[in-house]
Design a protein around this motif. Structure first.
Motif, PDB file in Angstrom:
ATOM      1  N   ALA A  75      31.199   6.915  -1.797  1.00 29.48           N
ATOM      2  CA  ALA A  75      31.055   6.841  -0.342  1.00 29.48           C
ATOM      3  C   ALA A  75      31.383   8.182   0.296  1.00 29.48           C
ATOM      4  CB  ALA A  75      31.962   5.744   0.222  1.00 29.48           C
ATOM      5  N   ILE A  76      32.430   8.850  -0.199  1.00 28.06           N
ATOM      6  CA  ILE A  76      32.783  10.166   0.325  1.00 28.06           C
ATOM      7  C   ILE A  76      31.691  11.175   0.017  1.00 28.06           C
ATOM      8  CG2 ILE A  76      34.421  12.078   0.102  1.00 28.06           C
ATOM      9  CD1 ILE A  76      36.596   9.978  -0.396  1.00 28.06           C
ATOM     10  N   ALA A  77      31.159  11.125  -1.203  1.00 22.94           N
ATOM     11  CA  ALA A  77      30.105  12.068  -1.588  1.00 22.94           C
ATOM     12  C   ALA A  77      28.865  11.886  -0.715  1.00 22.94           C
ATOM     13  CB  ALA A  77      29.757  11.897  -3.060  1.00 22.94           C
ATOM     14  N   TYR A  78      28.471  10.633  -0.460  1.00 20.28           N
ATOM     15  CA  TYR A  78      27.318  10.393   0.418  1.00 20.28           C
ATOM     16  C   TYR A  78      27.610  10.879   1.841  1.00 20.28           C
ATOM     17  CZ  TYR A  78      24.261   7.649  -2.678  1.00 20.28           C
ATOM     18  OH  TYR A  78      23.412   7.260  -3.674  1.00 20.28           O
ATOM     19  N   ASN A  79      28.821  10.626   2.345  1.00 18.41           N
ATOM     20  CA  ASN A  79      29.171  11.088   3.687  1.00 18.41           C
ATOM     21  C   ASN A  79      29.110  12.616   3.762  1.00 18.41           C
ATOM     22  OD1 ASN A  79      30.522  10.762   6.447  1.00 18.41           O
ATOM     23  ND2 ASN A  79      31.985  12.060   5.371  1.00 18.41           N
ATOM     24  N   ASN A  80      29.673  13.281   2.743  1.00 18.66           N
ATOM     25  CA  ASN A  80      29.679  14.740   2.754  1.00 18.66           C
ATOM     26  C   ASN A  80      28.265  15.305   2.647  1.00 18.66           C
ATOM     27  OD1 ASN A  80      32.420  14.474   2.881  1.00 18.66           O
ATOM     28  ND2 ASN A  80      32.846  15.338   0.869  1.00 18.66           N
ATOM     29  N   ARG A  81      27.435  14.645   1.835  1.00 13.48           N
ATOM     30  CA  ARG A  81      26.048  15.129   1.748  1.00 13.48           C
ATOM     31  C   ARG A  81      25.320  14.889   3.063  1.00 13.48           C
ATOM     32  NH1 ARG A  81      21.755  13.109  -2.807  1.00 13.48           N
ATOM     33  NH2 ARG A  81      21.597  11.318  -1.373  1.00 13.48           N
ATOM     34  N   GLY A  82      25.627  13.778   3.718  1.00 11.71           N
ATOM     35  CA  GLY A  82      25.041  13.533   5.036  1.00 11.71           C
ATOM     36  C   GLY A  82      25.421  14.615   6.021  1.00 11.71           C
ATOM     37  N   ASN A  83      26.690  15.048   5.982  1.00  9.96           N
ATOM     38  CA  ASN A  83      27.118  16.144   6.851  1.00  9.96           C
ATOM     39  C   ASN A  83      26.326  17.408   6.573  1.00  9.96           C
ATOM     40  OD1 ASN A  83      29.053  14.558   8.071  1.00  9.96           O
ATOM     41  ND2 ASN A  83      30.768  15.379   6.895  1.00  9.96           N
ATOM     42  N   ALA A  84      26.073  17.684   5.288  1.00  6.13           N
ATOM     43  CA  ALA A  84      25.326  18.892   4.926  1.00  6.13           C
ATOM     44  C   ALA A  84      23.883  18.798   5.417  1.00  6.13           C
ATOM     45  CB  ALA A  84      25.378  19.100   3.419  1.00  6.13           C
ATOM     46  N   TYR A  85      23.271  17.623   5.270  1.00  2.94           N
ATOM     47  CA  TYR A  85      21.915  17.451   5.797  1.00  2.94           C
ATOM     48  C   TYR A  85      21.901  17.619   7.321  1.00  2.94           C
ATOM     49  CZ  TYR A  85      19.739  15.762   1.452  1.00  2.94           C
ATOM     50  OH  TYR A  85      19.218  15.655   0.172  1.00  2.94           O
TER      51      TYR A  85
END
Length: 288
Positions: A75-85
């Motif tokens: 969940a953290i990894a998806y959130n962080n990737r969302g921030n990068a996008y």
């Protein structure tokens, strides 16, 4: 209307230590992979201002190793990737990642807030409001979500609700970027001019000397008839942002009221060239 400072803040990435702890079982079972995990965790977490593409690649590597990472870690990894996008302006992919983060950990508040910011950037204000509502329901002390929802209410011209949310944001996190100016602007439009002036002065005293804050205080002075002070503040805003339509139009009105017809008309024409509806905005602000 130009966005007020501080509107639309993405919650920062989780600390690398959190992801590391969540992946610790995998590291223990696969010590040869430790170096790769550590590198990807640091990059995915955005350490040392990692560029967006590098963050996306690292988060994707962690996501692809899903069987070795706990659901909370994913969940953290998806959130962080969302921030990068989102940092790249790819808001649809960002929202997809925030959705997946929420599916994996429905009690994780950051992706709710970040999804709201992404919807805000897409100008889908109803979806943004709903996302911030969900973040605040999960964590009633989430000052950043209150500040972000206030920014949406400003875009919806719901200044009373914006002021209420800024009240909460300031109570919870008074050092958040833009909250004092945001409440100043809301109060100025609502006519609470003395309280608005105190907020703008607080923002400027704290070092937030940006164009939006001078623009907000200029509106207060315009409404109170302190035309020289209004012109000074609008001019300060324009030195920082020469194409700020509200500052140009406000200064034009102040100059007209002082009898400077040529200067006033020049400023107002320049403002309308940038934003054709700026005159209607000032009517809504209670300035003629």
């Amino acid at each position: 209307m130009k966005p007020r400072a501080g509107t639309g803040a993405i919650s920062g990435p989780a600390a690398a230590l959190i992801l590391l702890l969540l992946a610790s079982a995998a590291l223990a079972q696969n010590p040869k992979q430790k170096g790769g995990y550590l590198r990807d965790i640091g990059l995915c977490s955005g350490l040392n201002h990692t560029p967006a593409d590098a963050r996306i690649g690292a988060c994707t590597a962690l996501i692809d190793a899903g069987q070795d990472v706990t659901p909370a870690g994913l969940a953290i990894a998806y959130n962080n990737r969302g921030n990068a996008y989102a940092a790249k302006g790819d808001y649809d992919r960002a929202i997809g990642d925030f959705d997946r983060s929420i599916e994996l950990n429905p009690t994780y508040t950051k992706p709710f807030n970040n999804r709201g910011v992404a919807y805000f950037k897409k100008r889908d204000y109803d979806s943004a409001t709903e996302a911030f509502d969900q973040a605040i329901k999960l964590n009633p002390n989430y000052g950043e979500a209150f500040a972000n929802r206030a920014g949406v209410y400003l875009r919806k011209n719901d200044y009373a609700r914006a002021a209420q949310d800024y009240d909460q944001a300031i109570r919870l996190e008074p050092n958040l970027d833009g909250v004092w100016n945001g409440r100043c602007w809301s109060r100025a439009i609502l006519g609470a001019l003395q309280e608005a002036l105190q907020d703008c002065n607080k923002a400027l005293q704290s070092g937030s000397a940006n164009a939006a804050t001078y623009d907000s205080r200029g509106l207060i002075y315009l409404k109170t008839g302190e035309l020289g002070a209004a012109i000074n503040d609008y001019s300060s805003a324009l030195r920082i942002d020469p194409k700020l339509a509200s500052a140009l139009y406000g200064r034009g009105l102040a100059r007209l009221k002082q009898g400077d017809k040529s200067g006033g008309n020049t400023d107002m024409a320049a403002a309308k060239a940038i934003q054709g509806s700026i005159g209607d905005d000032f009517t809504r602000y209670g300035v003629q």
